[in-house]
Design a protein around this motif. Structure first.
Motif, PDB file in Angstrom:
ATOM      1  N   PHE A  23      13.743  26.949 -18.567  1.00 62.90           N
ATOM      2  CA  PHE A  23      12.636  26.124 -17.964  1.00 62.90           C
ATOM      3  C   PHE A  23      11.716  25.689 -19.024  1.00 62.90           C
ATOM      4  N   PHE A  24      11.337  26.675 -20.049  1.00 60.55           N
ATOM      5  CA  PHE A  24      10.619  26.495 -21.408  1.00 60.55           C
ATOM      6  C   PHE A  24      11.168  25.193 -22.184  1.00 60.55           C
ATOM      7  N   LEU A  25      12.421  25.426 -22.109  1.00 60.78           N
ATOM      8  CA  LEU A  25      13.126  24.275 -22.980  1.00 60.78           C
ATOM      9  C   LEU A  25      13.105  22.788 -22.548  1.00 60.78           C
ATOM     10  N   ALA A  26      13.178  22.706 -21.145  1.00 57.17           N
ATOM     11  CA  ALA A  26      12.831  21.568 -20.387  1.00 57.17           C
ATOM     12  C   ALA A  26      11.494  20.820 -20.638  1.00 57.17           C
ATOM     13  N   GLN A  27      10.391  21.866 -20.421  1.00 56.98           N
ATOM     14  CA  GLN A  27       9.106  21.386 -20.531  1.00 56.98           C
ATOM     15  C   GLN A  27       9.098  21.053 -21.956  1.00 56.98           C
ATOM     16  N   HIS A  28       9.434  21.784 -23.033  1.00 59.52           N
ATOM     17  CA  HIS A  28       9.114  21.439 -24.416  1.00 59.52           C
ATOM     18  C   HIS A  28       9.982  20.101 -24.731  1.00 59.52           C
ATOM     19  N   PHE A  29      11.384  19.904 -24.208  1.00 54.07           N
ATOM     20  CA  PHE A  29      11.721  18.470 -24.450  1.00 54.07           C
ATOM     21  C   PHE A  29      10.982  17.393 -24.038  1.00 54.07           C
ATOM     22  N   ILE A  31       7.800  17.276 -23.502  1.00 57.31           N
ATOM     23  CA  ILE A  31       6.717  17.059 -24.238  1.00 57.31           C
ATOM     24  C   ILE A  31       6.860  16.441 -25.578  1.00 57.31           C
ATOM     25  N   ASN A  32       8.035  16.918 -26.311  1.00 57.63           N
ATOM     26  CA  ASN A  32       8.478  16.426 -27.497  1.00 57.63           C
ATOM     27  C   ASN A  32       9.077  14.849 -27.497  1.00 57.63           C
ATOM     28  N   LEU A  33       9.524  14.677 -26.324  1.00 57.82           N
ATOM     29  CA  LEU A  33      10.056  13.401 -26.014  1.00 57.82           C
ATOM     30  C   LEU A  33       9.190  12.255 -26.292  1.00 57.82           C
ATOM     31  N   LEU A  59       0.244  32.185 -21.179  1.00 57.19           N
ATOM     32  CA  LEU A  59       1.560  31.609 -21.148  1.00 57.19           C
ATOM     33  C   LEU A  59       2.278  31.585 -22.375  1.00 57.19           C
ATOM     34  N   GLN A  60       1.496  31.360 -23.538  1.00 53.17           N
ATOM     35  CA  GLN A  60       2.405  31.489 -24.916  1.00 53.17           C
ATOM     36  C   GLN A  60       2.791  32.921 -25.208  1.00 53.17           C
ATOM     37  N   PRO A  61       1.950  34.153 -24.879  1.00 48.66           N
ATOM     38  CA  PRO A  61       2.520  35.468 -25.335  1.00 48.66           C
ATOM     39  C   PRO A  61       3.517  35.803 -24.088  1.00 48.66           C
ATOM     40  N   PHE A 123       6.300  25.128 -37.255  1.00 52.36           N
ATOM     41  CA  PHE A 123       4.990  24.479 -36.465  1.00 52.36           C
ATOM     42  C   PHE A 123       4.325  25.575 -35.813  1.00 52.36           C
ATOM     43  N   TRP A 124       4.792  26.723 -35.355  1.00 49.77           N
ATOM     44  CA  TRP A 124       3.898  27.671 -34.734  1.00 49.77           C
ATOM     45  C   TRP A 124       2.814  28.282 -35.741  1.00 49.77           C
ATOM     46  N   ILE A 125       3.472  28.779 -36.665  1.00 46.52           N
ATOM     47  CA  ILE A 125       2.410  29.487 -37.747  1.00 46.52           C
ATOM     48  C   ILE A 125       1.653  28.561 -38.162  1.00 46.52           C
ATOM     49  N   PRO A 126       1.855  27.412 -38.681  1.00 49.06           N
ATOM     50  CA  PRO A 126       0.832  26.510 -39.138  1.00 49.06           C
ATOM     51  C   PRO A 126      -0.257  26.164 -38.051  1.00 49.06           C
ATOM     52  N   GLU A 127       0.264  26.234 -37.011  1.00 54.97           N
ATOM     53  CA  GLU A 127      -0.718  25.898 -35.801  1.00 54.97           C
ATOM     54  C   GLU A 127      -1.529  27.169 -35.497  1.00 54.97           C
ATOM     55  N   ILE A 128      -1.074  28.134 -35.784  1.00 52.44           N
ATOM     56  CA  ILE A 128      -1.787  29.505 -35.401  1.00 52.44           C
ATOM     57  C   ILE A 128      -2.960  29.512 -36.753  1.00 52.44           C
ATOM     58  N   GLU A 146       1.719  15.271 -37.903  1.00 54.63           N
ATOM     59  CA  GLU A 146       2.038  16.500 -38.341  1.00 54.63           C
ATOM     60  C   GLU A 146       3.710  16.663 -37.998  1.00 54.63           C
ATOM     61  N   THR A 147       3.953  16.646 -36.674  1.00 53.03           N
ATOM     62  CA  THR A 147       5.271  16.454 -36.270  1.00 53.03           C
ATOM     63  C   THR A 147       6.337  15.868 -36.914  1.00 53.03           C
ATOM     64  N   VAL A 148       5.906  14.334 -37.009  1.00 52.83           N
ATOM     65  CA  VAL A 148       6.671  13.387 -37.727  1.00 52.83           C
ATOM     66  C   VAL A 148       6.985  13.939 -39.211  1.00 52.83           C
ATOM     67  N   ALA A 163      21.508  23.642 -35.393  1.00 54.31           N
ATOM     68  CA  ALA A 163      21.285  24.618 -34.475  1.00 54.31           C
ATOM     69  C   ALA A 163      21.305  24.014 -33.010  1.00 54.31           C
ATOM     70  N   PHE A 164      21.023  22.725 -32.791  1.00 53.51           N
ATOM     71  CA  PHE A 164      21.039  22.138 -31.599  1.00 53.51           C
ATOM     72  C   PHE A 164      22.382  21.849 -30.975  1.00 53.51           C
ATOM     73  N   VAL A 165      23.460  21.942 -31.950  1.00 54.09           N
ATOM     74  CA  VAL A 165      24.884  21.720 -31.527  1.00 54.09           C
ATOM     75  C   VAL A 165      25.224  22.978 -31.049  1.00 54.09           C
ATOM     76  N   GLY A 206      19.178  15.221 -26.729  1.00 52.89           N
ATOM     77  CA  GLY A 206      17.888  14.737 -26.750  1.00 52.89           C
ATOM     78  C   GLY A 206      16.891  15.374 -27.972  1.00 52.89           C
ATOM     79  N   PHE A 207      17.121  16.868 -28.363  1.00 53.13           N
ATOM     80  CA  PHE A 207      16.484  17.272 -29.424  1.00 53.13           C
ATOM     81  C   PHE A 207      16.893  16.904 -30.568  1.00 53.13           C
ATOM     82  N   ILE A 208      18.357  16.219 -30.614  1.00 45.81           N
ATOM     83  CA  ILE A 208      19.036  15.703 -32.038  1.00 45.81           C
ATOM     84  C   ILE A 208      18.216  14.410 -32.170  1.00 45.81           C
TER      85      ILE A 208
HETATM   86  C1  HEM Z   1      13.179  17.932 -32.145  1.00 47.57           C
HETATM   87  C2  HEM Z   1      12.879  19.022 -31.591  1.00 47.57           C
HETATM   88  C3  HEM Z   1      11.648  20.045 -31.462  1.00 47.57           C
HETATM   89  C4  HEM Z   1      10.397  19.470 -31.866  1.00 47.57           C
HETATM   90  C5  HEM Z   1       9.940  18.200 -32.256  1.00 47.57           C
HETATM   91  C6  HEM Z   1       9.613  20.861 -31.703  1.00 47.57           C
HETATM   92  C7  HEM Z   1       8.218  20.873 -31.938  1.00 47.57           C
HETATM   93  C8  HEM Z   1       7.345  22.056 -31.684  1.00 47.57           C
HETATM   94  C9  HEM Z   1       5.979  22.143 -31.860  1.00 47.57           C
HETATM   95  C10 HEM Z   1       5.225  20.642 -32.277  1.00 47.57           C
HETATM   96  C11 HEM Z   1       5.550  23.159 -31.513  1.00 47.57           C
HETATM   97  C12 HEM Z   1       4.228  23.906 -31.919  1.00 47.57           C
HETATM   98  C13 HEM Z   1       3.560  23.934 -30.429  1.00 47.57           C
HETATM   99  C14 HEM Z   1       2.217  24.577 -30.631  1.00 47.57           C
HETATM  100  O1  HEM Z   1       2.174  25.920 -30.717  1.00 47.57           O
HETATM  101  O2  HEM Z   1       1.322  24.105 -30.581  1.00 47.57           O
HETATM  102  C15 HEM Z   1       6.676  23.930 -31.353  1.00 47.57           C
HETATM  103  C16 HEM Z   1       6.908  25.469 -30.878  1.00 47.57           C
HETATM  104  C17 HEM Z   1       7.705  26.263 -30.212  1.00 47.57           C
HETATM  105  N1  HEM Z   1       9.232  25.341 -30.114  1.00 47.57           N
HETATM  106 FE1  HEM Z   1       9.716  23.667 -30.660  1.00 47.57          FE
HETATM  107  N2  HEM Z   1      10.319  21.868 -30.981  1.00 47.57           N
HETATM  108  C18 HEM Z   1      11.649  21.476 -30.768  1.00 47.57           C
HETATM  109  C19 HEM Z   1      12.826  21.941 -30.508  1.00 47.57           C
HETATM  110  C20 HEM Z   1      12.671  23.419 -30.010  1.00 47.57           C
HETATM  111  C21 HEM Z   1      14.078  23.829 -29.477  1.00 47.57           C
HETATM  112  C22 HEM Z   1      15.168  23.348 -29.416  1.00 47.57           C
HETATM  113  C23 HEM Z   1      13.588  25.247 -29.146  1.00 47.57           C
HETATM  114  C24 HEM Z   1      14.201  26.473 -28.405  1.00 47.57           C
HETATM  115  C25 HEM Z   1      15.622  27.061 -28.657  1.00 47.57           C
HETATM  116  C26 HEM Z   1      12.090  25.472 -29.493  1.00 47.57           C
HETATM  117  C27 HEM Z   1      11.105  26.402 -29.110  1.00 47.57           C
HETATM  118  C28 HEM Z   1       9.867  26.596 -29.691  1.00 47.57           C
HETATM  119  C29 HEM Z   1       9.025  27.912 -29.500  1.00 47.57           C
HETATM  120  C30 HEM Z   1       9.549  29.031 -28.647  1.00 47.57           C
HETATM  121  C31 HEM Z   1       7.723  27.442 -29.783  1.00 47.57           C
HETATM  122  C32 HEM Z   1       6.378  28.336 -29.884  1.00 47.57           C
HETATM  123  C33 HEM Z   1       5.886  28.516 -28.608  1.00 47.57           C
HETATM  124  C34 HEM Z   1       4.901  27.112 -28.396  1.00 47.57           C
HETATM  125  O3  HEM Z   1       4.180  27.003 -29.273  1.00 47.57           O
HETATM  126  O4  HEM Z   1       5.293  26.360 -27.647  1.00 47.57           O
HETATM  127  N3  HEM Z   1      11.505  24.205 -29.942  1.00 47.57           N
HETATM  128  N4  HEM Z   1       7.911  23.281 -31.097  1.00 47.57           N
END
Ligand code: HEM
Length: 221
Positions: A23-29, A31-33, A59-61, A123-128, A146-148, A163-165, A206-208
């Motif tokens: 579920f996290f992966l779906a929302q993370h995808f 947002i990043n798309l 949610l993050q913890p 990403f995460w540590i620089p954000e913190i 920052e992301t690009v 890793a995505f493969v 999609g992540f690739i």
């Molecule tokens: C191109 C692909 C990806 C991009 C651009 C991306 C980008 C990001 C960014 C910008 C953050 C920092 C969010 C924040 O804390 O402010 C983050 C955190 C994180 N990402 Fe990704 N991510 C990608 C793929 C993935 C994948 C494939 C996974 C899991 C297998 C993943 C797991 C996480 C986790 C667990 C965090 C820390 C929790 C969070 O802050 O949301 N990410 N990612």
């Protein structure tokens, strides 16, 4: 709690933590798309997620606990299975017809864990640090740049793509077997299995796409 029930409980807990991470992966995808298709939306969503108290302090913890729990339990279960196999070596019929993906969940899992180590460093540590240690004044437009810029290095892009493969293989077996582990077995199972396989391939692809798109569409520093 008997051995059997505790191993079933462990398998169910492993499946539930896996489904939570899916579920996290779906929302993370999603947002990043937006960092590709709607950069302004990406900045405003990232700023909301980055400054919202519920997300940051609840949610993050929970997410980080879910990630750590899934990996630790995954390694524990793998070691227990190996011990069990070693004991019943003679009677173990081998898993000749088990897929590579299902026989090597520990390998794909450890590669994803290594990826998360790099990803948290990226990403995460620089954000913190940005928010809680250096406490810079908030700039809601900084997230996209920052992301690009993170995808400038072909080595980092290569490691992410690798890793995505492996994520495809991990989800290919893990997503559908999680539903079996929690006993979700009914007339929808066939359609659900189809959905889990589609998800297992399309989301990592999609992540690739996002990683390679940003690599070839860098924003000047
Ligand atoms: C191109 C692909 C990806 C991009 C651009 C991306 C980008 C990001 C960014 C910008 C953050 C920092 C969010 C924040 O804390 O402010 C983050 C955190 C994180 N990402 Fe990704 N991510 C990608 C793929 C993935 C994948 C494939 C996974 C899991 C297998 C993943 C797991 C996480 C986790 C667990 C965090 C820390 C929790 C969070 O802050 O949301 N990410 N990612």
């Amino acid at each position: 709690m008997g051995i059997i029930s505790s191993s079933i409980a462990r398998k169910v807990a492993m499946a539930l933590s896996g489904l939570f991470l899916v579920f996290f992966l779906a929302q993370h995808f999603v947002i990043n798309l937006t960092s590709v298709i709607a950069p302004d939306v990406f900045n405003s969503w990232s700023h909301f997620m980055g400054t919202n108290g519920l997300v940051q302090y609840i949610l993050q913890p929970v997410l980080i606990f879910g990630v750590v729990y899934h990996f630790v339990m995954g390694i524990v279960l793998e070691l227990k299975n190996r011990n069990a196999r070693a004991v019943n070596y003679k009677s173990y019929k081998g898993s000749a017809n088990a897929s590579w993906a299902s026989r090597n969940m520990i390998i794909s899992g450890l590669v994803i864990l290594a990826f998360l180590g790099l990803h948290f460093y990226d990403f995460w540590i620089p954000e913190i640090v940005h928010k809680y240690i250096e406490s810079h004044p908030e700039d809601p437009t900084r997230y996209l740049v920052e992301t690009v810029h993170k995808f400038e290095s072909p080595v980092r892009v290569g490691l992410y793509v690798l890793a995505f493969v492996l994520l495809i293989f991990h989800l290919w077996h893990g997503f559908s077997s999680a539903f079996q582990s929690i006993g979700f077995n009914n007339s929808y199972s066939k359609a659900l299995k189809g959905f889990t396989k589609l998800f297992a391939v399309l989301i990592p692809l999609g992540f690739i796409f996002i990683a390679i798109y940003h690599h070839f569409n860098q924003i000047p520093h």
